[in-house]
Design a protein around this motif. Structure first.
Motif, PDB file in Angstrom:
ATOM      1  N   LEU A   1       0.831  -1.207   0.000  1.00 22.66           N
ATOM      2  CA  LEU A   1       0.000   0.000   0.000  1.00 22.66           C
ATOM      3  C   LEU A   1       0.866   1.259   0.000  1.00 22.66           C
ATOM      4  O   LEU A   1       0.551   2.233  -0.689  1.00 22.66           O
ATOM      5  N   MET A   2       1.939   1.237   0.770  1.00 17.83           N
ATOM      6  CA  MET A   2       2.827   2.400   0.838  1.00 17.83           C
ATOM      7  C   MET A   2       3.429   2.737  -0.520  1.00 17.83           C
ATOM      8  O   MET A   2       3.620   3.915  -0.830  1.00 17.83           O
ATOM      9  N   ARG A   3       3.721   1.703  -1.308  1.00 11.75           N
ATOM     10  CA  ARG A   3       4.359   1.962  -2.599  1.00 11.75           C
ATOM     11  C   ARG A   3       3.363   2.080  -3.740  1.00 11.75           C
ATOM     12  O   ARG A   3       3.754   2.226  -4.895  1.00 11.75           O
ATOM     13  N   GLY A   4       2.068   1.972  -3.431  1.00 18.72           N
ATOM     14  CA  GLY A   4       1.049   2.115  -4.466  1.00 18.72           C
ATOM     15  C   GLY A   4       1.043   0.961  -5.451  1.00 18.72           C
ATOM     16  O   GLY A   4       0.751   1.153  -6.633  1.00 18.72           O
ATOM     17  N   SER A   5       1.335  -0.220  -4.979  1.00 22.42           N
ATOM     18  CA  SER A   5       1.410  -1.400  -5.833  1.00 22.42           C
ATOM     19  C   SER A   5       0.070  -1.720  -6.485  1.00 22.42           C
ATOM     20  O   SER A   5      -0.990  -1.549  -5.881  1.00 22.42           O
ATOM     21  N   ASP A   6       0.143  -2.213  -7.714  1.00 23.07           N
ATOM     22  CA  ASP A   6      -1.061  -2.675  -8.401  1.00 23.07           C
ATOM     23  C   ASP A   6      -1.620  -3.946  -7.766  1.00 23.07           C
ATOM     24  O   ASP A   6      -2.735  -4.356  -8.077  1.00 23.07           O
ATOM     25  N   LEU A   7      -0.856  -4.572  -6.900  1.00 24.70           N
ATOM     26  CA  LEU A   7      -1.295  -5.793  -6.224  1.00 24.70           C
ATOM     27  C   LEU A   7      -2.020  -5.526  -4.907  1.00 24.70           C
ATOM     28  O   LEU A   7      -2.333  -6.460  -4.171  1.00 24.70           O
ATOM     29  N   HIS A   8      -2.286  -4.255  -4.609  1.00 29.55           N
ATOM     30  CA  HIS A   8      -2.862  -3.921  -3.304  1.00 29.55           C
ATOM     31  C   HIS A   8      -4.200  -4.603  -3.050  1.00 29.55           C
ATOM     32  O   HIS A   8      -4.464  -5.041  -1.933  1.00 29.55           O
ATOM     33  N   ALA A   9      -5.056  -4.725  -4.043  1.00 31.46           N
ATOM     34  CA  ALA A   9      -6.380  -5.324  -3.817  1.00 31.46           C
ATOM     35  C   ALA A   9      -6.252  -6.792  -3.429  1.00 31.46           C
ATOM     36  O   ALA A   9      -6.911  -7.250  -2.482  1.00 31.46           O
ATOM     37  N   GLN A  10      -5.395  -7.523  -4.130  1.00 25.20           N
ATOM     38  CA  GLN A  10      -5.187  -8.934  -3.802  1.00 25.20           C
ATOM     39  C   GLN A  10      -4.549  -9.077  -2.424  1.00 25.20           C
ATOM     40  O   GLN A  10      -4.913  -9.963  -1.646  1.00 25.20           O
ATOM     41  N   ALA A  11      -3.585  -8.221  -2.128  1.00 21.02           N
ATOM     42  CA  ALA A  11      -2.927  -8.267  -0.815  1.00 21.02           C
ATOM     43  C   ALA A  11      -3.929  -7.964   0.278  1.00 21.02           C
ATOM     44  O   ALA A  11      -3.938  -8.633   1.325  1.00 21.02           O
ATOM     45  N   CYS A  12      -4.779  -6.977   0.073  1.00 20.06           N
ATOM     46  CA  CYS A  12      -5.783  -6.629   1.074  1.00 20.06           C
ATOM     47  C   CYS A  12      -6.778  -7.769   1.292  1.00 20.06           C
ATOM     48  O   CYS A  12      -7.189  -8.024   2.425  1.00 20.06           O
ATOM     49  N   ALA A  13      -7.150  -8.461   0.220  1.00 21.81           N
ATOM     50  CA  ALA A  13      -8.068  -9.593   0.353  1.00 21.81           C
ATOM     51  C   ALA A  13      -7.420 -10.707   1.180  1.00 21.81           C
ATOM     52  O   ALA A  13      -8.051 -11.274   2.081  1.00 21.81           O
ATOM     53  N   LEU A  14      -6.160 -11.021   0.891  1.00 21.06           N
ATOM     54  CA  LEU A  14      -5.439 -12.041   1.651  1.00 21.06           C
ATOM     55  C   LEU A  14      -5.257 -11.603   3.102  1.00 21.06           C
ATOM     56  O   LEU A  14      -5.423 -12.398   4.030  1.00 21.06           O
ATOM     57  N   CYS A  15      -4.945 -10.342   3.297  1.00 22.51           N
ATOM     58  CA  CYS A  15      -4.746  -9.808   4.644  1.00 22.51           C
ATOM     59  C   CYS A  15      -6.036  -9.927   5.456  1.00 22.51           C
ATOM     60  O   CYS A  15      -6.009 -10.346   6.617  1.00 22.51           O
ATOM     61  N   ALA A  16      -7.155  -9.573   4.856  1.00 25.93           N
ATOM     62  CA  ALA A  16      -8.437  -9.683   5.558  1.00 25.93           C
ATOM     63  C   ALA A  16      -8.707 -11.129   5.952  1.00 25.93           C
ATOM     64  O   ALA A  16      -9.152 -11.409   7.076  1.00 25.93           O
ATOM     65  N   GLU A  17      -8.393 -12.061   5.061  1.00 18.58           N
ATOM     66  CA  GLU A  17      -8.598 -13.485   5.349  1.00 18.58           C
ATOM     67  C   GLU A  17      -7.702 -13.937   6.509  1.00 18.58           C
ATOM     68  O   GLU A  17      -8.161 -14.628   7.426  1.00 18.58           O
ATOM     69  N   ALA A  18      -6.435 -13.550   6.469  1.00 19.21           N
ATOM     70  CA  ALA A  18      -5.502 -13.913   7.545  1.00 19.21           C
ATOM     71  C   ALA A  18      -5.941 -13.299   8.868  1.00 19.21           C
ATOM     72  O   ALA A  18      -5.897 -13.961   9.917  1.00 19.21           O
TER      73      ALA A  18
END
Length: 109
Positions: A57-74
């Protein structure tokens, strides 16, 4: 997605890292460590996923949505486990995980 939403999510992720690491360390000192094994494993996994999500998120990655979904699951899994234990560190961790999951779900959508 606003800048404030991103900042809130980063803050929630970093707070969750701290709560999970603190909880895992405290669990290692509990007298019945066998009962805490699942909690420790989830704490460590959750802390790692939250740290990665915050960095993306800090670097504005295009992968933020997938990372956020995984983070919410964890975070949801960790909150469910920690919520079963009555130790203060587990309860604080569960609360931090719930908040992080909520903010991550908003950004994953």
């Amino acid at each position: 997605m606003t800048e404030a939403m991103i900042r809130d999510c980063i803050d929630a992720c970093l707070a969750c890292v701290q709560a999970c690491e603190t909880c895992a360390t405290a669990c290692l000192a509990e007298p019945d460590i066998d009962m805490m094994r699942g909690c420790i494993r989830l704490d460590r996994d959750c802390a790692d996923v939250c740290a990665l999500t915050a960095r993306l998120l800090m670097r504005g990655s295009d992968l933020h949505a997938q990372a956020c979904a995984l983070c919410a699951e964890a975070c949801e899994a960790c909150a469910a486990e920690c919520g079963q234990h009555h130790h203060d560190h587990c309860q604080r961790c569960a609360e931090a995980c719930r908040r992080c999951a909520e903010t991550c779900r908003q950004l994953a959508a």
